[in-house]
Design a protein around this motif. Sequence first.
Motif, PDB file in Angstrom:
ATOM      1  N   SER A  57       0.816  -1.226   0.000  1.00  0.00           N
ATOM      2  CA  SER A  57       0.000   0.000   0.000  1.00  0.00           C
ATOM      3  C   SER A  57       0.849   1.277   0.000  1.00  0.00           C
ATOM      4  O   SER A  57       0.570   2.200  -0.771  1.00  0.00           O
ATOM      5  CB  SER A  57      -0.967   0.001   1.185  1.00  0.00           C
ATOM      6  OG  SER A  57      -1.993  -0.942   0.966  1.00  0.00           O
ATOM      7  N   GLN A 134     -14.011 -11.723  -1.035  1.00  0.00           N
ATOM      8  CA  GLN A 134     -14.049 -10.261  -0.944  1.00  0.00           C
ATOM      9  C   GLN A 134     -15.447  -9.758  -1.303  1.00  0.00           C
ATOM     10  O   GLN A 134     -15.989  -8.868  -0.638  1.00  0.00           O
ATOM     11  CB  GLN A 134     -12.997  -9.660  -1.883  1.00  0.00           C
ATOM     12  CG  GLN A 134     -12.717  -8.198  -1.611  1.00  0.00           C
ATOM     13  CD  GLN A 134     -11.484  -7.710  -2.362  1.00  0.00           C
ATOM     14  OE1 GLN A 134     -10.805  -8.477  -3.033  1.00  0.00           O
ATOM     15  NE2 GLN A 134     -11.196  -6.439  -2.253  1.00  0.00           N
ATOM     16  N   ARG A 139     -17.804  -4.934   2.934  1.00  0.00           N
ATOM     17  CA  ARG A 139     -17.026  -4.035   3.805  1.00  0.00           C
ATOM     18  C   ARG A 139     -16.310  -4.783   4.920  1.00  0.00           C
ATOM     19  O   ARG A 139     -15.266  -4.349   5.399  1.00  0.00           O
ATOM     20  CB  ARG A 139     -17.939  -2.969   4.410  1.00  0.00           C
ATOM     21  CG  ARG A 139     -18.480  -1.981   3.402  1.00  0.00           C
ATOM     22  CD  ARG A 139     -19.358  -0.966   4.080  1.00  0.00           C
ATOM     23  NE  ARG A 139     -19.931  -0.035   3.127  1.00  0.00           N
ATOM     24  CZ  ARG A 139     -20.754   0.945   3.453  1.00  0.00           C
ATOM     25  NH1 ARG A 139     -21.113   1.108   4.713  1.00  0.00           N
ATOM     26  NH2 ARG A 139     -21.223   1.761   2.532  1.00  0.00           N
ATOM     27  N   ARG A 142     -12.440  -5.926   4.429  1.00  0.00           N
ATOM     28  CA  ARG A 142     -11.339  -5.023   4.788  1.00  0.00           C
ATOM     29  C   ARG A 142     -11.105  -5.022   6.295  1.00  0.00           C
ATOM     30  O   ARG A 142      -9.966  -5.031   6.762  1.00  0.00           O
ATOM     31  CB  ARG A 142     -11.639  -3.602   4.285  1.00  0.00           C
ATOM     32  CG  ARG A 142     -10.479  -2.638   4.432  1.00  0.00           C
ATOM     33  CD  ARG A 142     -10.831  -1.287   3.851  1.00  0.00           C
ATOM     34  NE  ARG A 142     -11.003  -1.360   2.419  1.00  0.00           N
ATOM     35  CZ  ARG A 142      -9.995  -1.265   1.550  1.00  0.00           C
ATOM     36  NH1 ARG A 142      -8.760  -1.131   1.988  1.00  0.00           N
ATOM     37  NH2 ARG A 142     -10.223  -1.339   0.262  1.00  0.00           N
ATOM     38  N   HIS A 145      -9.342  -8.243   7.286  1.00  0.00           N
ATOM     39  CA  HIS A 145      -7.948  -8.321   6.841  1.00  0.00           C
ATOM     40  C   HIS A 145      -7.029  -7.334   7.563  1.00  0.00           C
ATOM     41  O   HIS A 145      -5.816  -7.388   7.371  1.00  0.00           O
ATOM     42  CB  HIS A 145      -7.870  -8.191   5.319  1.00  0.00           C
ATOM     43  CG  HIS A 145      -8.179  -9.488   4.646  1.00  0.00           C
ATOM     44  ND1 HIS A 145      -7.230 -10.248   4.006  1.00  0.00           N
ATOM     45  CD2 HIS A 145      -9.330 -10.212   4.580  1.00  0.00           C
ATOM     46  CE1 HIS A 145      -7.776 -11.352   3.551  1.00  0.00           C
ATOM     47  NE2 HIS A 145      -9.059 -11.350   3.883  1.00  0.00           N
ATOM     48  N   ARG A 146      -7.607  -6.510   8.405  1.00  0.00           N
ATOM     49  CA  ARG A 146      -6.759  -5.689   9.277  1.00  0.00           C
ATOM     50  C   ARG A 146      -6.168  -6.510  10.422  1.00  0.00           C
ATOM     51  O   ARG A 146      -5.349  -6.003  11.189  1.00  0.00           O
ATOM     52  CB  ARG A 146      -7.551  -4.498   9.811  1.00  0.00           C
ATOM     53  CG  ARG A 146      -7.763  -3.442   8.730  1.00  0.00           C
ATOM     54  CD  ARG A 146      -8.513  -2.243   9.210  1.00  0.00           C
ATOM     55  NE  ARG A 146      -8.632  -1.273   8.131  1.00  0.00           N
ATOM     56  CZ  ARG A 146      -9.636  -0.444   7.971  1.00  0.00           C
ATOM     57  NH1 ARG A 146     -10.647  -0.466   8.829  1.00  0.00           N
ATOM     58  NH2 ARG A 146      -9.662   0.405   6.967  1.00  0.00           N
ATOM     59  N   THR A 194      -7.068   1.662   4.355  1.00  0.00           N
ATOM     60  CA  THR A 194      -6.084   0.917   3.593  1.00  0.00           C
ATOM     61  C   THR A 194      -5.638  -0.298   4.369  1.00  0.00           C
ATOM     62  O   THR A 194      -5.785  -0.391   5.562  1.00  0.00           O
ATOM     63  CB  THR A 194      -4.876   1.804   3.268  1.00  0.00           C
ATOM     64  OG1 THR A 194      -3.981   1.081   2.440  1.00  0.00           O
ATOM     65  CG2 THR A 194      -4.146   2.240   4.522  1.00  0.00           C
ATOM     66  N   LEU A 195      -5.076  -1.232   3.633  1.00  0.00           N
ATOM     67  CA  LEU A 195      -4.429  -2.388   4.237  1.00  0.00           C
ATOM     68  C   LEU A 195      -2.936  -2.172   4.164  1.00  0.00           C
ATOM     69  O   LEU A 195      -2.169  -2.817   4.780  1.00  0.00           O
ATOM     70  CB  LEU A 195      -4.816  -3.685   3.501  1.00  0.00           C
ATOM     71  CG  LEU A 195      -6.254  -4.168   3.715  1.00  0.00           C
ATOM     72  CD1 LEU A 195      -6.507  -5.391   2.875  1.00  0.00           C
ATOM     73  CD2 LEU A 195      -6.529  -4.473   5.172  1.00  0.00           C
TER      74      LEU A 195
END
Length: 195
Positions: A57, A134, A139, A142, A145-146, A194-195
């Motif tokens: 990122s 995904q 939503r 995301r 995946h944090r 963002t990831l």
Amino acid sequence: MGSVPLRSVVFVLCITPFIGLVIDGLNSGLGPDPAEQVMGRSGQWALRMLLLTLLVSPLRQWTAWSMILSCRRILGLFSFFYASMHLASFSHFYIAWQPSLLLDELIRRPYIAAGFTAWLLMLPLAITSSKAWQRRLRRNWRKLHRLIYPATLLACLHLLWQARSDISESLVYTVLAALLLAWRLIPKKGSKGTL
């Protein structure tokens, strides 16, 4: 370079350490303690791939090269692959696949608990890494995946805790992880997260 050739190059680069490990194993090139070599090298590459995944990122923002985002999934999956190899080699060489011994190690050795927890956090990320997941999670994908953030911190803690006299390498990884995570705290114009 198109996204498909780029992903192919990244895939080859990511699998190269594994091939090197296999070749060394077949040619008796793992030294006097093969178990330590397999565990050490797989653990190192798991953390390196994790950091490279987090680097995608920032690189995208700094270079405006959107194609690099297509590499993030490959890097993340290889990080999980090497982490799983690290865990499997520990389970095979040191506790002979006995759950009771694993539980004992988790209780007695905090660094093993930290590493195992990092692997557990990475497991749902690997399972849900596909485009289909995904779309299914929307939503929540995301948000899920944090989990890579605490997984990275725990992986660094795992390495720091087990370092004995020389912690310089562990500190380098930890500082890099801290910088990559701190970058995500900086507000970005027009960003939805963002990831």
